[in-house]
Every structure is written in structure tokens, then in C-alpha cells.
Design a protein around this motif. Structure first.
Motif, PDB file in Angstrom:
ATOM      1  N   ASP A 249       0.960  -1.314  -0.068  1.00 54.14           N
ATOM      2  CA  ASP A 249       0.252  -0.053  -0.054  1.00 54.14           C
ATOM      3  C   ASP A 249       0.801   1.127   0.103  1.00 54.14           C
ATOM      4  N   MET A 250       1.908   1.085   0.771  1.00 57.36           N
ATOM      5  CA  MET A 250       2.723   2.450   0.631  1.00 57.36           C
ATOM      6  C   MET A 250       3.464   2.662  -0.761  1.00 57.36           C
ATOM      7  N   ILE A 251       3.780   1.516  -1.465  1.00 54.84           N
ATOM      8  CA  ILE A 251       4.277   1.896  -2.753  1.00 54.84           C
ATOM      9  C   ILE A 251       3.265   2.408  -3.463  1.00 54.84           C
ATOM     10  N   LYS A 252       2.180   1.701  -3.351  1.00 56.72           N
ATOM     11  CA  LYS A 252       0.747   2.221  -4.408  1.00 56.72           C
ATOM     12  C   LYS A 252       0.674   3.499  -4.156  1.00 56.72           C
ATOM     13  N   ALA A 253       0.767   4.036  -2.671  1.00 54.41           N
ATOM     14  CA  ALA A 253       0.413   5.428  -2.415  1.00 54.41           C
ATOM     15  C   ALA A 253       1.405   6.433  -3.134  1.00 54.41           C
ATOM     16  N   LEU A 254       2.463   6.139  -3.563  1.00 58.00           N
ATOM     17  CA  LEU A 254       3.642   6.692  -3.823  1.00 58.00           C
ATOM     18  C   LEU A 254       3.470   7.587  -5.143  1.00 58.00           C
ATOM     19  N   ASP A 255       2.740   6.900  -5.961  1.00 60.40           N
ATOM     20  CA  ASP A 255       2.991   7.657  -7.403  1.00 60.40           C
ATOM     21  C   ASP A 255       1.962   6.898  -8.312  1.00 60.40           C
ATOM     22  N   ASP A 256       1.016   7.593  -8.747  1.00 59.16           N
ATOM     23  CA  ASP A 256      -0.103   7.085  -9.734  1.00 59.16           C
ATOM     24  C   ASP A 256       0.560   6.391 -10.990  1.00 59.16           C
ATOM     25  N   ASP A 257       1.810   6.862 -11.699  1.00 64.39           N
ATOM     26  CA  ASP A 257       2.181   6.396 -12.707  1.00 64.39           C
ATOM     27  C   ASP A 257       3.195   5.114 -12.448  1.00 64.39           C
ATOM     28  N   LEU A 258       3.109   4.524 -11.369  1.00 65.12           N
ATOM     29  CA  LEU A 258       3.871   3.260 -11.091  1.00 65.12           C
ATOM     30  C   LEU A 258       3.287   2.260 -11.704  1.00 65.12           C
ATOM     31  N   PRO A 259       3.982   0.892 -12.274  1.00 66.67           N
ATOM     32  CA  PRO A 259       3.515  -0.055 -12.937  1.00 66.67           C
ATOM     33  C   PRO A 259       2.531  -0.625 -11.701  1.00 66.67           C
ATOM     34  N   PRO A 260       1.550  -1.497 -12.091  1.00 63.90           N
ATOM     35  CA  PRO A 260       0.635  -2.011 -10.918  1.00 63.90           C
ATOM     36  C   PRO A 260       1.557  -2.843 -10.118  1.00 63.90           C
ATOM     37  N   VAL A 261       1.079  -2.890  -8.884  1.00 68.48           N
ATOM     38  CA  VAL A 261       1.672  -3.425  -7.670  1.00 68.48           C
ATOM     39  C   VAL A 261       0.960  -5.064  -7.582  1.00 68.48           C
ATOM     40  N   LEU A 262       1.981  -6.125  -7.695  1.00 68.99           N
ATOM     41  CA  LEU A 262       1.413  -7.467  -7.223  1.00 68.99           C
ATOM     42  C   LEU A 262       1.638  -7.346  -5.795  1.00 68.99           C
ATOM     43  N   GLY A 263       0.630  -7.134  -4.971  1.00 70.26           N
ATOM     44  CA  GLY A 263       1.045  -7.075  -3.485  1.00 70.26           C
ATOM     45  C   GLY A 263       0.123  -8.440  -2.619  1.00 70.26           C
ATOM     46  N   THR A 264       0.205  -9.324  -3.195  1.00 72.20           N
ATOM     47  CA  THR A 264      -0.290 -10.517  -2.437  1.00 72.20           C
ATOM     48  C   THR A 264       0.146 -10.745  -0.940  1.00 72.20           C
ATOM     49  N   THR A 265      -0.981 -11.154  -0.281  1.00 67.79           N
ATOM     50  CA  THR A 265      -0.576 -11.176   1.097  1.00 67.79           C
ATOM     51  C   THR A 265      -0.137 -12.717   1.545  1.00 67.79           C
ATOM     52  N   PHE A 266       0.741 -12.827   2.165  1.00 73.76           N
ATOM     53  CA  PHE A 266       1.367 -14.205   2.618  1.00 73.76           C
ATOM     54  C   PHE A 266       1.312 -14.083   4.211  1.00 73.76           C
ATOM     55  N   ASN A 267       0.585 -14.914   4.946  1.00 71.00           N
ATOM     56  CA  ASN A 267       0.197 -14.887   6.313  1.00 71.00           C
ATOM     57  C   ASN A 267       0.147 -16.356   6.739  1.00 71.00           C
TER      58      ASN A 267
ATOM     59  N   PRO B  34       3.515   1.900  12.961  1.00 69.08           N
ATOM     60  CA  PRO B  34       1.953   1.783  12.208  1.00 69.08           C
ATOM     61  C   PRO B  34       1.880   3.410  11.648  1.00 69.08           C
ATOM     62  N   GLU B  35       2.239   4.320  12.405  1.00 71.31           N
ATOM     63  CA  GLU B  35       1.804   5.742  12.091  1.00 71.31           C
ATOM     64  C   GLU B  35       2.586   6.161  10.982  1.00 71.31           C
ATOM     65  N   ILE B  36       3.703   5.683  10.657  1.00 69.94           N
ATOM     66  CA  ILE B  36       4.548   5.915   9.486  1.00 69.94           C
ATOM     67  C   ILE B  36       4.124   5.247   8.438  1.00 69.94           C
ATOM     68  N   ILE B  37       3.473   4.202   8.493  1.00 75.27           N
ATOM     69  CA  ILE B  37       2.984   3.720   7.520  1.00 75.27           C
ATOM     70  C   ILE B  37       1.728   4.253   7.163  1.00 75.27           C
ATOM     71  N   ALA B  38       0.960   4.678   7.753  1.00 74.37           N
ATOM     72  CA  ALA B  38      -0.240   5.397   7.736  1.00 74.37           C
ATOM     73  C   ALA B  38       0.012   6.707   6.908  1.00 74.37           C
ATOM     74  N   LYS B  39       1.352   7.406   7.492  1.00 74.65           N
ATOM     75  CA  LYS B  39       1.544   8.581   6.858  1.00 74.65           C
ATOM     76  C   LYS B  39       2.043   8.531   5.532  1.00 74.65           C
ATOM     77  N   SER B  40       2.679   7.380   5.198  1.00 71.78           N
ATOM     78  CA  SER B  40       3.072   7.167   3.930  1.00 71.78           C
ATOM     79  C   SER B  40       2.077   7.022   2.763  1.00 71.78           C
ATOM     80  N   ILE B  41       0.579   6.693   3.464  1.00 72.77           N
ATOM     81  CA  ILE B  41      -0.243   6.555   2.556  1.00 72.77           C
ATOM     82  C   ILE B  41      -0.957   7.936   2.304  1.00 72.77           C
TER      83      ILE B  41
END
Ligand code: SF4
Ligand code: SF4
Lengths: 321, 362
Positions: free
Chosen positions: A96-114, B307-314
Motif C-alpha cells: 500500500d505504501m508503494i501504491k500510494a507513492l505515485d500513480d504512474d507506477l506499474p501495477p503492484v502485485l501485493g499478494t498477502t502471505f500470512n 504503524p503511523e509512519i505507514i499511515a503517513k506514507s499513505i
């Protein structure tokens, strides 16, 4: 052939052989960003939150370096790699942090592994990831199986004494054959083995005649065993490796000194450091040096501290002999 | 045995009430002060997050006054809070204090474990008695939170400056005297009525949401009494977390309103996963409040808070897609009130101008 971009940062240093085999098995081309350099670091520090830890900033730099070069960016959300622990909160938010970065980025494959949710969910995640490339579940399963085998080989090499870059294919990155001393280097592999970030720490130690041990070389059972006596169980997997390796080396008298590399603003390490320093003192007088790095760390500072540390070890050893 | 504990918002009133019910001898540490913070900063790990430092300061002050037992809330990660008790224990022993540490793992982890830990504090009581004490004490804590929420919504409209704060004090006093469930119920009514009786003037006030790491939000000393400040500026406030919400994150009826599921759902397009602490809640509340047309958001985070740095990055994405200004304030032992107030003033101006423009446009 679709191109999948893998930033050469963070968990790349732990799982790349698996990722590469998996994507290639599904007919994709895997493009890794170049080794960290000034441009990449600057890209990262300019775009990431200033309070973020250095490795996250470096990751941003690598992700941005792949912009325009690939069809998709692989930024998995690795929540947990074992039942009862987590990785680090940052890994939980990374896609999500990477997606928030920039709209022009290539699509992000961000599958969750838990893995806290069990293997069935884990395989569902594998399938979800693979289905971006094929509809054939068998093919996905086979690609994962092959990837897991590569990862096992990689881990095996590490356990037998290879350093991470060597096991990743940098064949000239060899440990020292005839060392005069042995230094344990703990911390996160994405710091230690990113030569730009660690300012060539490992090679510097080699030049001083030191063989380097890292947590990757310690068998997982030994790690678990060493930390089992702690009053509070550790809920960060990668910190367990740090603590367990230190205890193991000290208990078995395997190192002349330990360097604990910490990124400034690293959440887990800021607390684990207290535990490590207190407990290590109890086990053995072998010196332990915390080494905190950030984007402003200068080479000169590192060299001075390293020299002082090694000199102290030399003096200590001279006294014993 | 004399039990002390770190301050966290109104947890002192909750624990005092509970310990009194269970006849546990306790000592409330002195109110958090600059001295507390400098003690904490001196002994806590340098790079630890700020709340831990303040907590350690509180405990030192409590132990110095003669406490011999420390009660601390626990946790299971992934954020640092779950490791606080362990570090406090180590740091305090390293300085030379001798005490017993009892970690109260939150009821979310298992009611039984929680009650058994409580029992170590009150060995003469049965699990049932402890359960009853917790159950009734809890009602009171929720009422304290509800009153606090009402205060935040009221202060902006008070006709006479200071009325709400005075009413708040009176309301808390009424609540603190209630013992039985029945008394708590009527005290709650009375306390809310006291807040509602504050004389109001109608005015067009800005609406601001406060989000971020729970400790900073709940502890007025470390957030520089920002809620009172904003209220006095005539700003209507909502806050994303109250003490009982934080202690019982699975609660069906959180004091902040709506439900956590709804908040997480709102966060999903921006932050699709829990990241520890309040990270995902921060995003969810911002999205909700943006939809409701709030004028702005104030975001608090301790320096290096994960957690809040992550939020802030969004935030950059929120900024591109939603029309809501956000002011992020990073807090640690070096933060000064003056700097925070200057930034707040500028932010309030910005929100006012924005609203004016909106009015003109429509
Ligand atoms: S473990 Fe530390 S260095 Fe690694 S991502 Fe988390 S905070 Fe950053
Ligand atoms: S939420 Fe932030 S400040 Fe609070 S314990 Fe976690 S990392 Fe520290």
C-alpha cells in the motif's frame, strides 16, 4: 513475455530464489533493480517519509528505479512466515505504501502471505499471485514447488557458510579461507548485504583478516533453542534470528566479536537491542558493538569505529595469549 | 504489595477504581511532567518510541514513592507495544529497582489469562469476584470515555470560556463516586447531562478529526492539551480512539462511534491490511471523515512509530483522491509546545480559508 520487477531490497535478500523461479516458471521475465547506488538512495530518501527506516527508503528507491522498465512490480505483503510471529509492521503495509507513492507506477502485485492463517490460506495466496500469469493451477503449483526447492538450496548454501550475495550468484563474494579472527555480523540482511548501505562492512572485515558469520548460517533449531529461555517470547521472526544467532555463537564460543548493525528508526531493533546487550553480557565477555546506520552515515565514521573495535579485539587476544 | 502503573490517558481512574474494588493496595504515580519525561528519556533505550520513555519515567516515579509491584498491559505484536513490559522490566532492574512485574495481557487474548493475571494482584479474591469487579469497573471506564467524547463535541460551542472544562471536572467527580452498576448507570446520565447543560452559542465551527497513535491521543500532557486548545478555538472535534476502545479493540460498540469493521473497510482502498497499532484505523477514520465533509485532520505520531509512519506514507494518495487537509505532528521528548501551536494556527487558517472559498463557490 510479461516483465515482473523485483526491487533489490528488503526481503529480496531472503526469498529471491523462490520468487525468480516461480515467476519464470509461469513464463514471466524477472527484472531486478540494479544494486543500490547514490541515485537509488536519493530517489528513496526524497520520496519516502523522512521518519521511515533506511531500508524502507532504499526500497522506495528501488521500486522507483523500475518505473517504466517493467509491466508489474512485485511487492508482496509478507505478514508472517511462521505460525506465531510477525515479520515487521512495515512489511505489512509495504504494497500500500508503494501504491500510494505515485500513480504512474506499474501495477503492484501485493499478494498477502500470512502463515498465521495456516497453509491452506498460504496456498490460496500463491494461487492468487500466479493467476495473474496463468489460469492453470497445476502450473502454478509446479512453479511454486520448484521455487521452494530453489529456496531450500539457497538456505542450505547459507547454512553451509556461504554469504548471502554468494548464494545469490555473486560468485566472487566469498568468505575468508584463512582467517585470523571470526566476527559475527547480525542485523537485517538487507542492510548487511547491501554493500552501498553497509558501506562494504563485510568486505572490510575480510580485508582485516576476519571471517564473517551471519545468522543465516545458524540452524533454525539452534536459534529456537537459544532463545527458548527468554522470559517473553519474541514475536518478530527476523529479530529472533538476530538474538538467537548471538546467543548461539556466544554459548559455543564461536566468535571473537559481534557487530550488530541497526538501521536508525528500526522499531524492532530499538527494543531488541536492550535485550541483546543485557543477555550477551551474561553469557560471555566477547565484545559486541552496535552500529547504527542511516542515510547520512559517512564512511569515515564507520571506518573509525570498525578499526577501534577490531583493535580492541586484537589487544584482548594478545593479553590472553 | 503496593502496585503502581504507567499513565495512559485516564487509565489511572480505571485502575484506581478496579484496585479499590479488589482491595489491592496501589499508588498512582505523579502526573506526567517534564521531569517524568526527562527521567524516561535518560533511562529508556535511545531509539525506543516515545510512549515507552514516558512510561518508564512514570514507573521510576512510582517506584521511588514506595511501590514494589508494577502492573502493565501486554500485547502480542506486531508493533512495539507488546514488548514494552519486557523492556520496562529490564531497564528498571538494570537501574537497580527491585519489584514484581505483572503483565496484564489484554482480555482479547483470552479472558481467562487476563483474570488469572489479575488474580496475582488480588490473591484473596476468587476469579468470579475479579470478573465482577472488571465487568462493573469497565462500565465506568466506558462512561468516562463517553463523557470525554461529549466534551470534545461541546467545547467549541460554549458561551463562556472554560465552562466545558469545569463541567468535565464535575462530571468525572460524579462518576468517580459511583460504585454499583446501578449507581454507575445513573451517574453516567447525570455526567452527560452536566456536559449538556453548558450554555451554548450557535456558531459555524470547523469540524476536525484527531487520529494517530493512541498514547499520544489519550495523554494531554504529551499532546500539549491540543483538544482543549482546539476547542477553545471553536473547533468541533472527533477522535479516533478512546481508552476503552483501545483496551478492547474487538468491542461491538466502540466509544468513537460506528464500528472497527466499518473503519477498516473504509481504509481498504488505501491500506488493505492491519499494520499494528492504530495504523489502519488512522486511514479508515480519515476516509470516513473526508466523506462526511470534515474540514481537516490532525494526525499524531511518536517519532519512529511504525504503524503511523505507514499511515503517513499513505497520505499522498489520500491527498490526491480526497479533499481533506491533514496536519501530521511528530512527537518526542524534544518537541516543544510553541512549535506545535504555530503549526496548528497555520493549519486552522488554512481550514478557515478553504471553507470560505467553498462557501463563495456555492
Ligand atoms: S525490521 Fe526495522 S529496518 Fe526492517 S523494515 Fe522493520 S523497521 Fe525497518
Ligand atoms: S504504536 Fe507506535 S509508538 Fe505505539 S508502541 Fe507501536 S510503534 Fe511504539
Amino acid at each position: 513475455m510479461p516483465k515482473i520487477g523485483v526491487p533489490r531490497a528488503l526481503l529480496y535478500y531472503k526469498y529471491f530464489p523462490l520468487w525468480k523461479t516461480f515467476f519464470e516458471g509461469l513464463g514471466a521475465e524477472v527484472v531486478v533493480s540494479p544494486p543500490t547506488n547514490k541515485r537509488i538512495l536519493n530517489l528513496g530518501t526524497e520520496t519516502a517519509e523522512s521518519e521511515a527506516c533506511l531500508p524502507v527508503k532504499v526500497f522506495y528507491g528501488h521500486a522507483l528505479a523500475l518505473k517504466g522498465e517493467v509491466d508489474a512490480l512485485f511487492v508482496p505483503r509478507v505478514v508472517s512466515v511462521e505460525g506465531k510471529a510477525y515479520t515487521c509492521p512495515k512489511f505489512l503495509g509495504l504494497p500500500d505504501m508503494i501504491k500510494a507513492l505515485d500513480d504512474d507506477l506499474p501495477p503492484v502485485l501485493g499478494t498477502t502471505f500470512n502463515l498465521r492463517q495456516g497453509w491452506r490460506r498460504f496456498f490460496a495466496s500463491i494461487y492468487e499471485l500466479g493467476s495473474h500469469l496463468t489460469r492453470n493451477p497445476l502450473k502454478i503449483l509446479r512453479a511454486f514447488y520448484n521455487g521452494a526447492r530453489e529456496l531450500k538450496i539457497f538456505d542450505q548454501k547459507l547454512r553451509e557458510g556461504s554469504l548471502v550475495p554468494e548464494a545469490l550468484g555473486e560468485t566472487d563474494f566469498k568468505n575468508l579461507a584463512n582467517p585470523t579472527l571470526t566476527i559475527g555480523v547480525v542485523g537485517h540482511p538487507y542492510n548487511i548485504f547491501d554493500s552501498y548501505v553497509s558501506m562494504n562492512l563485510v568486505k572490510r572485515l575480510h580485508r582485516r583478516g576476519a571471517k564473517v558469520l551471519t545468522p543465516e548460517m545458524v540452524p533454525p533449531e539452534a536459534i529456537e533453542e537459544s532463545i527458548s529461555s527468554l522470559p517473553k517470547s519474541l514475536f518478530w521472526t527476523y529479530e529472533k534470528d538476530v538474538v538467537g544467532a548471538i546467543f548461539y555463537w556466544l554459548e559455543n564460543n564461536m566468535v571473537n566479536g559481534i557487530i550488530y548493525m541497526i538501521s536508525f528508526a528500526c522499531g524492532p531493533d530499538s527494543l531488541i537491542q536492550v535485550l541483546v546487550e543485557q543477555e550477551a553480557r551474561k553469557i560471555s565477555p566477547v565484545p559486541l558493538m552496535p552500529l547504527v546506520i542511516d542515510e547520512h552515515s559517512g564512511e569515515a565514521g564507520l571506518v573509525t569505529r570498525l578499526e577501534a573495535f577490531l583493535d580492541m579485539i586484537d589487544r584482548k587476544r594478545a593479553r590472553v595469549h | 504489595m503496593k502496585v503502581t502503573f504507567p499513565h495512559m490517558g485516564t487509565i489511572d481512574s480505571l485502575l484506581s477504581d478496579l484496585f479499590t474494588r479488589l482491595e489491592i493496595d496501589f499508588l498512582v504515580p505523579p502526573k506526567t511532567s517534564t521531569k517524568t519525561i526527562s527521567l524516561g528519556a535518560r533511562y529508556a533505550p535511545e531509539f525506543a518510541c516515545f510512549p515507552l520513555k514516558v512510561n518508564i519515567g512514570n514507573l521510576i516515579e512510582g517506584l521511588d514513592l514506595g511501590a514494589d509491584t508494577v502492573a502493565m498491559v501486554g500485547g502480542l505484536g506486531p508493533c512495539r507495544f507488546g514488548f514494552y513490559a519486557e523492556v520496562q522490566n529490564r531497564v528498571l532492574r538494570d537501574i537497580g529497582y527491585d519489584f514484581e512485574m505483572i503483565v496484564l495481557e489484554p482480555p482479547a487474548i483470552g479472558m481467562k489469562i487476563f483474570l488469572e493475571r489479575c488474580r496475582r494482584l488480588a490473591p484473596k479474591k476468587s476469579l468470579w469476584q475479579i470478573f465482577q469487579a472488571v465487568r462493573i469497573g469497565w462500565k465506568k471506564a466506558v462512561a468516562v470515555d463517553e463523557v470525554e467524547k461529549r466534551v470534545l463535541q461541546t467545547r467549541a460551542f460554549e458561551r463562556k470560556k472554560g465552562d466545558t472544562t469545569r463541567a468535565h471536572r464535575r462530571a468525572l467527580k460524579v462518576l468517580s463516586e459511583a460504585v454499583t452498576a446501578e449507581e454507575i448507570r445513573s451517574a453516567r446520565e447525570e455526567a452527560l447531562a452536566i456536559i449538556d447543560s453548558v450554555e451554548r452559542r450557535e456558531q459555524d465551527s470547523l469540524r476536525v478529526g484527531i487520529v494517530g497513535e493512541f498514547y499520544i491521543l489519550l495523554e494531554p500532557f504529551v499532546n500539549f492539551g491540543i483538544e482543549e486548545y482546539l476547542g477553545n478555538e471553536g473547533i468541533y472535534l472527533e477522535r479516533s480512539v478512546y481508552l476503552t476502545d483501545w483496551l478492547n479493540p474487538g468491542g461491538k460498540k466502540p466509544v468513537f462511534g460506528t464500528t472497527r469493521e466499518k473503519i477498516h473497510h473504509a481504509a481498504e482502498p488505501y491500506l488493505a491490511h492491519f499494520v499494528g497499532g492504530e495504523g489502519q484505523d488512522t486511514i479508515g477514520h480519515i476516509v470516513e471523515w473526508a466523506r462526511e465533509g470534515f474540514d481537516g485532520i490532525i494526525h499524531f505520531l511518536p517519532f519512529t512509530c511504525m504503524p503511523e509512519i505507514i499511515a503517513k506514507s499513505i497520505f499522498p494518495k489520500i491527498d490526491r483522491e480526497l479533499d481533506i487537509p491533514i496536519l501530521s505532528l511528530v512527537i518526542d521528548e524534544q518537541t516543544g509546545r510553541a512549535g506545535v501551536i504555530t503549526r496548528l494556527e497555520a493549519f486552522i487558517d488554512l481550514m478557515r480559508n478553504k471553507r470560505k472559498k467553498r462557501l463563495v463557490a456555492s
